[in-house]
Structure formats: structure tokens, C-alpha cells
Design a protein around this motif. Structure first.
Motif, PDB file in Angstrom:
ATOM      1  N   ALA A  39       0.837  -1.200   0.000  1.00 51.69           N
ATOM      2  CA  ALA A  39       0.000   0.000   0.000  1.00 51.69           C
ATOM      3  C   ALA A  39       0.868   1.244   0.000  1.00 51.69           C
ATOM      4  O   ALA A  39       1.611   1.490   0.941  1.00 51.69           O
ATOM      5  N   PRO A  40       0.781   2.077  -1.062  1.00 56.70           N
ATOM      6  CA  PRO A  40       1.622   3.275  -1.107  1.00 56.70           C
ATOM      7  C   PRO A  40       1.289   4.277  -0.022  1.00 56.70           C
ATOM      8  O   PRO A  40       2.129   5.079   0.362  1.00 56.70           O
ATOM      9  N   ILE A  41       0.032   4.244   0.457  1.00 51.20           N
ATOM     10  CA  ILE A  41      -0.372   5.234   1.447  1.00 51.20           C
ATOM     11  C   ILE A  41       0.315   5.005   2.782  1.00 51.20           C
ATOM     12  O   ILE A  41       0.351   5.879   3.636  1.00 51.20           O
ATOM     13  N   THR A  43       3.563   4.176   3.077  1.00 50.92           N
ATOM     14  CA  THR A  43       5.005   4.360   2.944  1.00 50.92           C
ATOM     15  C   THR A  43       5.449   5.606   3.692  1.00 50.92           C
ATOM     16  O   THR A  43       4.697   6.578   3.820  1.00 50.92           O
ATOM     17  N   PHE A  46       5.116   8.927   1.653  1.00 54.04           N
ATOM     18  CA  PHE A  46       3.783   9.519   1.543  1.00 54.04           C
ATOM     19  C   PHE A  46       3.406  10.229   2.832  1.00 54.04           C
ATOM     20  O   PHE A  46       2.830  11.328   2.804  1.00 54.04           O
ATOM     21  N   ALA A 127      -4.257  11.018  -8.182  1.00 54.70           N
ATOM     22  CA  ALA A 127      -4.091   9.751  -7.462  1.00 54.70           C
ATOM     23  C   ALA A 127      -3.236   8.771  -8.254  1.00 54.70           C
ATOM     24  O   ALA A 127      -2.423   8.030  -7.680  1.00 54.70           O
ATOM     25  N   SER A 128      -3.377   8.776  -9.571  1.00 53.70           N
ATOM     26  CA  SER A 128      -2.559   7.891 -10.408  1.00 53.70           C
ATOM     27  C   SER A 128      -1.082   8.259 -10.295  1.00 53.70           C
ATOM     28  O   SER A 128      -0.225   7.371 -10.171  1.00 53.70           O
ATOM     29  N   PHE A 131       0.100   7.309  -6.457  1.00 52.93           N
ATOM     30  CA  PHE A 131       0.132   5.929  -5.990  1.00 52.93           C
ATOM     31  C   PHE A 131       0.710   4.948  -7.010  1.00 52.93           C
ATOM     32  O   PHE A 131       1.142   3.864  -6.634  1.00 52.93           O
ATOM     33  N   ARG A 136       5.043   4.744  -5.129  1.00 53.87           N
ATOM     34  CA  ARG A 136       5.046   3.277  -5.240  1.00 53.87           C
ATOM     35  C   ARG A 136       6.447   2.764  -4.927  1.00 53.87           C
ATOM     36  O   ARG A 136       7.432   3.298  -5.430  1.00 53.87           O
TER      37      ARG A 136
END
Length: 234
Positions: A39-41, A43, A46, A127-128, A131, A136
Motif C-alpha cells: 500500500a503506497p499510502i 510508505t 507519503f 491519485a494515479s 500511488f 510506489r
């Protein structure tokens, strides 16, 4: 002769339901752990990005001038020439910088809220980028429908997607029109607001420089992080 009683053979009993439950639990645990890892959120980059935005906004908004001072009626007069209007705009922008940026931001937000489709496109695009590319993990390639995409392919897809969203949908026109309206309001206010009572000469140079970069300073940090991430990936 008496018949000897023989016991029936024992059949092996397999606890298939227990084994299946154990296997399902293991798969679920592995899947949840892998999702948490990917999950990138979650990291650190982020979280640092969000903290940077929050602190920059808090610092910038703390430097805004009173809105009553911005709208003081007695301080509005017509400029005598274009050069005087330009000088007023420059001085007023130096003093009301945070207020002006807040007005432009509010106009942008209102324009997007009144155009839900444009807001949806822009949110999906941001968002693209966040994330799928910027935050990523570098050791986890992008996989869509069973196909693995390299970082160069992901970057190319996002660039093409950005061009399509900004120039081939209503997003570009909404943003440009909102910026034009906001800049027109700022320039009109700066040209008609007399800056003599703003005590510009008493502001220290460090305060002016800090005000120049205080509000929305997270954009510079985000750009730096994005450039560093792009350089590492490419």
C-alpha cells in the motif's frame, strides 16, 4: 471350531475441513500482509509528503493579513496611470500575498466543485501519479491484468494520460478559466487598493522572503521529491 471374531480394519480419517481452514487462514494472512506492504499510502515518503503539506499550509495561513484590512473601503481609489496601478499591484501583492493566493485557491475549488466530472478526472489523475509512480515502492513493479509494466512504461502512460485529461476533457478549460478569473480579481484589487497605509517599509527583509515562500511551499518540496523519484526510477 468356534469362529474367531476379527475387528474391522481401521480407516484413515483426514480432517479436510480443518486443513482447508488452516490453508485459507494462511492465504488470507499472506494476502493481507502483502497488501499492507504494497500500500503506497503506508510508505514513509507519503506520510512525509502529507506532513509537509500540513505544516506548510499551517505556516502560510498564519501569515495572512486580516480580511477586514483587505476590504477596507476608504483605501480604494482610482489609479492615475498604468504605471501607478502596476506599482500598487506589486506592493499589494507583497503585503496580501497569502490572502491573494487564498482567493485564487477558493475560486479554483469552487470551479471544480461546480464541475463534478472535471473534479473526478483531476482527482483520478493526481491519485494515479501519487500511488502508481511517485510513492510506489521501487522494488514492486506495476502489474495490471497480469502484465508487468516497467517504470519507463508507467511514466509514459501517466504522461499520455495527463495530456488527455488536461487538454481533451473539461479539466483544462475549468482550471484556466478559474485562474484567469482569480488573477483578474487580484489585479483589480491590487490596482485600486492604496498601499500607503500598509507599512511596507517596516517589514524586515527576512519576513518578506519568508512570506514569499511560506504559503504553498509544499509544492516545491513535492516537485523535489517527484524529481528525485523520477531520477531514481529512470
Amino acid at each position: 471350531m468356534a469362529a474367531t471374531a476379527t475387528s474391522p480394519p481401521l480407516l484413515p480419517i483426514s480432517n479436510s475441513s480443518s486443513a482447508a481452514a488452516t490453508t485459507t487462514t494462511a492465504i488470507t494472512t499472506d494476502s493481507s500482509s502483502s497488501l499492507q506492504q504494497t500500500a503506497p499510502i503506508a510508505t514513509p515518503a507519503f506520510r512525509a509528503f502529507i506532513n509537509n503539506i500540513t505544516e506548510s499550509l499551517r505556516h502560510g495561513l498564519s501569515q495572512r493579513r486580516p480580511w477586514s484590512e483587505l476590504a477596507e473601503r476608504s483605501a480604494f481609489t482610482k489609479p492615475e496611470s498604468f504605471s501607478e496601478a502596476a506599482i500598487r499591484v506589486r506592493k499589494n501583492y507583497s503585503y496580501f500575498r497569502v490572502n491573494y493566493l487564498s482567493v485564487i485557491t477558493a475560486i479554483l475549488a469552487f470551479s471544480l466543485l461546480t464541475n463534478p466530472l472535471s473534479l473526478l478526472f483531476l482527482t483520478g489523475l493526481l491519485a494515479s501519479w501519487l500511488f502508481l509512480y511517485l510513492f510506489r515502492p521501487a522494488d514492486q513493479p506495476l502489474v495490471i491484468f497480469g502484465r508487468t509494466y516497467t517504470d519507463r512504461e508507467t511514466l509514459g502512460i501517466l504522461i499520455v494520460l495527463s495530456v488527455v485529461v488536461v487538454f481533451l476533457t473539461s479539466v483544462g478549460s475549468v482550471l484556466i478559466s478559474a485562474l484567469i478569473i482569480g488573477l483578474a480579481i487580484v489585479c483589480a484589487h491590487g490596482a485600486f487598493r492604496v498601499p500607503e497605509d500598509l507599512f511596507l517599509d517596516e517589514q524586515p527583509a527576512s519576513s518578506v522572503a519568508s512570506s514569499a515562500t511560506g504559503f504553498l511551499n509544499f509544492l516545491g518540496g513535492a516537485a523535489t521529491n517527484a524529481a528525485a523519484a523520477a531520477a531514481v526510477r529512470v
